[in-house]
Design a protein around this motif. Sequence first.
Motif, PDB file in Angstrom:
ATOM      1  N   SER A 141       0.749  -1.273   0.073  1.00 25.22           N
ATOM      2  CA  SER A 141      -0.117  -0.076   0.023  1.00 25.22           C
ATOM      3  C   SER A 141       0.839   1.203  -0.124  1.00 25.22           C
ATOM      4  N   CYS A 142       1.624   1.530   0.780  1.00 28.78           N
ATOM      5  CA  CYS A 142       2.514   2.725   1.080  1.00 28.78           C
ATOM      6  C   CYS A 142       3.783   2.465   0.683  1.00 28.78           C
ATOM      7  N   CYS A 144       6.538   1.491   2.308  1.00 32.53           N
ATOM      8  CA  CYS A 144       7.406   1.309   3.333  1.00 32.53           C
ATOM      9  C   CYS A 144       7.858   0.136   3.533  1.00 32.53           C
ATOM     10  N   CYS A 163       1.005   2.453   7.533  1.00 38.69           N
ATOM     11  CA  CYS A 163      -0.295   2.599   7.088  1.00 38.69           C
ATOM     12  C   CYS A 163      -1.047   2.917   8.116  1.00 38.69           C
ATOM     13  N   PHE A 166      -0.006   6.577   9.584  1.00 37.57           N
ATOM     14  CA  PHE A 166      -0.654   7.668   8.513  1.00 37.57           C
ATOM     15  C   PHE A 166      -1.855   7.850   8.733  1.00 37.57           C
ATOM     16  N   PHE A 198       8.766   8.787   5.183  1.00 35.75           N
ATOM     17  CA  PHE A 198       8.589   7.510   4.367  1.00 35.75           C
ATOM     18  C   PHE A 198       9.677   7.365   3.390  1.00 35.75           C
ATOM     19  N   THR A 209       2.224  10.156  -1.905  1.00 34.77           N
ATOM     20  CA  THR A 209       1.392   9.812  -0.770  1.00 34.77           C
ATOM     21  C   THR A 209       1.063   8.310  -0.811  1.00 34.77           C
ATOM     22  N   PRO A 210       1.012   7.720   0.300  1.00 29.96           N
ATOM     23  CA  PRO A 210       0.474   6.294   0.293  1.00 29.96           C
ATOM     24  C   PRO A 210      -0.713   6.023  -0.186  1.00 29.96           C
TER      25      PRO A 210
END
Length: 212
Positions: A141-142, A144, A163, A166, A198, A209-210
Motif C-alpha cells: 500500500s505505502c 515502506c 499505514c 499515517f 516515508f 502519498t501512500p
Amino acid sequence: MPTRGDRQLRAMQLAKQLAALGARLKTIHLITGIPPRQVQSLFFPDSRSIPRGRAPDSAEWYHGANLILRTDACLIGAKYHQLRTQGLAAGEALVLAYRAYQAATLPPYRISLDRAFNLISYIDGIWLATAPTLSVLTCPSCGCEFIAAVGTVAYPGDACPFCKLFERFYLDHRIQASYPARRTCDIAERQLGMLALFHMLSPGAEGDTPAE
Ligand SMILES: [Zn+2]
C-alpha cells in the motif's frame, strides 16, 4: 586484502561507536569479537558507567509492542536491511541504522541499542539467533519497509505500521509528538515531515502519498 591489523582496528572503532551508543559489554563482544573484559577496560574505565539491567531477550517483544514502538523498530530494521543489501557488514549496518533512527526521533530513545541488536539478530539469524524469525517486507500500500514474522505475506491494508501511523497521524498527538521532523504547528509541514520519513525508508517507492 585487509590485514589482521586492519580488522582489529575496525573492530576497535566499531566497539567504541557501540559503547558510545549505550551497548552492553556482551553486545559489543558478540558484534566485534573483543572479549568483554577488554571492552570494559578500554571503553568503560569507570565501572559505574557500564550499562546494567536485564538485556532484551526475545524478538516476541515486537509483536506485542504499541504502534510507535513498532514504527521505531521498523525504522531501524528497514534502514539496516537497505544497508546490508548495499553490502555493508552487519555491525557497521547496525550502527548506521541506529544513528538514522536517532535522527528521526527525539531522546530519550524508545528503542535501546541492545533492543536494536536483538531485533536485527532475529532478522538476519545472526549473533543472538540461530535462524531468522523476523523479516523485512515491503508494504504493497505505502511502499515502506516493515518488520513481520518470517513467512508473512504482505497484503494491502494489512500489518504495516506505517499505514496505521499515517491513518492515525492527525488524530493522535502522541504520534505527532514522537517524530521531531513534525515539531511544528503547521499541519502541512507535519505531513511533509511524515512523507520525508516515508521516503527515507522507501527510496524506491513511487508517488508522494501512500495509497488508500
Ligand atoms: Zn504501509
